[in-house]
Design a protein around this motif. Structure first.
Motif, PDB file in Angstrom:
ATOM      1  N   CYS A   1      39.165  28.991  40.958  1.00 23.99           N
ATOM      2  CA  CYS A   1      38.054  29.920  40.733  1.00 23.99           C
ATOM      3  C   CYS A   1      37.974  30.920  41.879  1.00 23.99           C
ATOM      4  CB  CYS A   1      36.746  29.143  40.588  1.00 23.99           C
ATOM      5  SG  CYS A   1      35.331  30.208  40.238  1.00 23.99           S
ATOM      6  N   LEU A   2      38.051  30.427  43.100  1.00 25.31           N
ATOM      7  CA  LEU A   2      38.007  31.307  44.265  1.00 25.31           C
ATOM      8  C   LEU A   2      39.189  32.270  44.269  1.00 25.31           C
ATOM      9  CD1 LEU A   2      36.515  32.092  46.820  1.00 25.31           C
ATOM     10  CD2 LEU A   2      37.810  30.324  48.044  1.00 25.31           C
ATOM     11  N   GLU A   3      40.360  31.796  43.861  1.00 29.80           N
ATOM     12  CA  GLU A   3      41.538  32.666  43.770  1.00 29.80           C
ATOM     13  C   GLU A   3      41.296  33.803  42.785  1.00 29.80           C
ATOM     14  OE1 GLU A   3      45.115  30.463  42.909  1.00 29.80           O
ATOM     15  OE2 GLU A   3      44.705  29.036  44.532  1.00 29.80           O
ATOM     16  N   ARG A   4      40.668  33.485  41.666  1.00 30.30           N
ATOM     17  CA  ARG A   4      40.370  34.511  40.665  1.00 30.30           C
ATOM     18  C   ARG A   4      39.363  35.528  41.218  1.00 30.30           C
ATOM     19  NH1 ARG A   4      41.045  33.914  34.789  1.00 30.30           N
ATOM     20  NH2 ARG A   4      42.492  32.215  34.397  1.00 30.30           N
ATOM     21  N   VAL A   5      38.335  35.052  41.897  1.00 29.16           N
ATOM     22  CA  VAL A   5      37.343  35.960  42.474  1.00 29.16           C
ATOM     23  C   VAL A   5      38.016  36.886  43.476  1.00 29.16           C
ATOM     24  CG1 VAL A   5      35.277  36.118  43.932  1.00 29.16           C
ATOM     25  CG2 VAL A   5      35.369  34.436  42.072  1.00 29.16           C
ATOM     26  N   ARG A   6      38.845  36.344  44.347  1.00 26.47           N
ATOM     27  CA  ARG A   6      39.557  37.165  45.341  1.00 26.47           C
ATOM     28  C   ARG A   6      40.460  38.201  44.656  1.00 26.47           C
ATOM     29  NH1 ARG A   6      36.025  35.847  48.392  1.00 26.47           N
ATOM     30  NH2 ARG A   6      36.196  34.145  49.877  1.00 26.47           N
ATOM     31  N   ARG A   7      41.124  37.792  43.570  1.00 30.07           N
ATOM     32  CA  ARG A   7      41.984  38.712  42.823  1.00 30.07           C
ATOM     33  C   ARG A   7      41.143  39.837  42.194  1.00 30.07           C
ATOM     34  NH1 ARG A   7      42.956  38.404  37.629  1.00 30.07           N
ATOM     35  NH2 ARG A   7      42.594  36.168  37.513  1.00 30.07           N
ATOM     36  N   LEU A   8      39.989  39.491  41.645  1.00 34.94           N
ATOM     37  CA  LEU A   8      39.106  40.497  41.047  1.00 34.94           C
ATOM     38  C   LEU A   8      38.578  41.464  42.110  1.00 34.94           C
ATOM     39  CD1 LEU A   8      37.242  38.156  38.551  1.00 34.94           C
ATOM     40  CD2 LEU A   8      38.762  40.058  37.935  1.00 34.94           C
ATOM     41  N   GLU A   9      38.308  40.944  43.300  1.00 36.60           N
ATOM     42  CA  GLU A   9      37.887  41.801  44.415  1.00 36.60           C
ATOM     43  C   GLU A   9      39.023  42.749  44.800  1.00 36.60           C
ATOM     44  OE1 GLU A   9      34.803  38.666  46.596  1.00 36.60           O
ATOM     45  OE2 GLU A   9      36.858  38.849  47.331  1.00 36.60           O
ATOM     46  N   LYS A  10      40.224  42.186  44.960  1.00 36.81           N
ATOM     47  CA  LYS A  10      41.383  42.975  45.386  1.00 36.81           C
ATOM     48  C   LYS A  10      41.722  44.061  44.370  1.00 36.81           C
ATOM     49  CE  LYS A  10      46.165  42.482  46.900  1.00 36.81           C
ATOM     50  NZ  LYS A  10      47.286  41.591  47.111  1.00 36.81           N
ATOM     51  N   ARG A  11      41.569  43.753  43.082  1.00 37.21           N
ATOM     52  CA  ARG A  11      41.888  44.719  42.025  1.00 37.21           C
ATOM     53  C   ARG A  11      40.773  45.745  41.822  1.00 37.21           C
ATOM     54  NH1 ARG A  11      43.595  41.187  37.033  1.00 37.21           N
ATOM     55  NH2 ARG A  11      43.714  43.221  36.026  1.00 37.21           N
ATOM     56  N   GLY A  12      39.667  45.596  42.546  1.00 35.06           N
ATOM     57  CA  GLY A  12      38.602  46.587  42.498  1.00 35.06           C
ATOM     58  C   GLY A  12      37.534  46.370  41.445  1.00 35.06           C
TER      59      GLY A  12
END
Length: 165
Positions: free
Chosen positions: A41-52
């Motif tokens: 879940c945290l990995e997905r949140v970080r990915r969503l942050e990184k992708r803007g």
């Protein structure tokens, strides 16, 4: 199918929807809500942050308690709309604390701004001493808000009728 729906699966959509409603939710609670373990879940949140997709996390404050209860929308027409004039006006809007939203529009005027002030007297000061004093402002029309019927920051992420998690 929209561009966003192609890029985001249902879990990503649910994460975004949940975070925009409660940015303080603990990762373990978010993970449980979207049926993932905390680490993925945290990995997905970080990915969503990184992708803007997630621009920032903010707190929504109570304007009445902060002397900003009066809301007004102001139509602004400029004398000229050359790029230099637009850029100067844009910067002035960014510099004014009372301006909470400013958009350039197509139509019968050039900008629509939303302001928050303490009361009508402080609005009058803003209009006369700040907005109308900006070089290039030709005309303004103000609409004072009597009642906020709906004011939200929520962007629909999970489309109506879509299967929920």
């Amino acid at each position: 199918m929209s561009k966003t729906e192609k890029q985001l699966d249902r879990i990503d959509q649910k994460i975004l929807d949940t975070l925009q409603r409660n940015g303080k939710i603990a990762n373990c609670d978010l993970a449980e809500l979207v049926h993932l373990s905390p680490s993925p879940c945290l990995e997905r949140v970080r990915r969503l942050e990184k992708r803007g997709y997630i621009k920032e996390y903010v707190a929504h404050l109570n304007p009445e308690l902060l002397d900003a209860a009066l809301v007004a929308y102001i139509e602004v027409s400029l004398k000229r709309t050359a790029t230099e004039d637009l850029n100067k006006f844009n910067q002035k809007m960014r510099d004014l604390d009372e301006v909470v939203e400013c958009v350039m529009v197509a139509g019968g005027f050039d900008y629509l701004i939303k302001i928050r002030t303490e009361n009508m007297q402080s609005y009058r000061h803003f209009l006369g001493e700040k907005l109308a004093a900006i070089e290039g402002v030709a005309q303004t029309h103000t609409y004072a808000v009597m009642e906020e019927v709906k004011s939200t920051h929520i962007i629909p992420v999970v489309k109506p009728g879509a299967r929920k998690l």
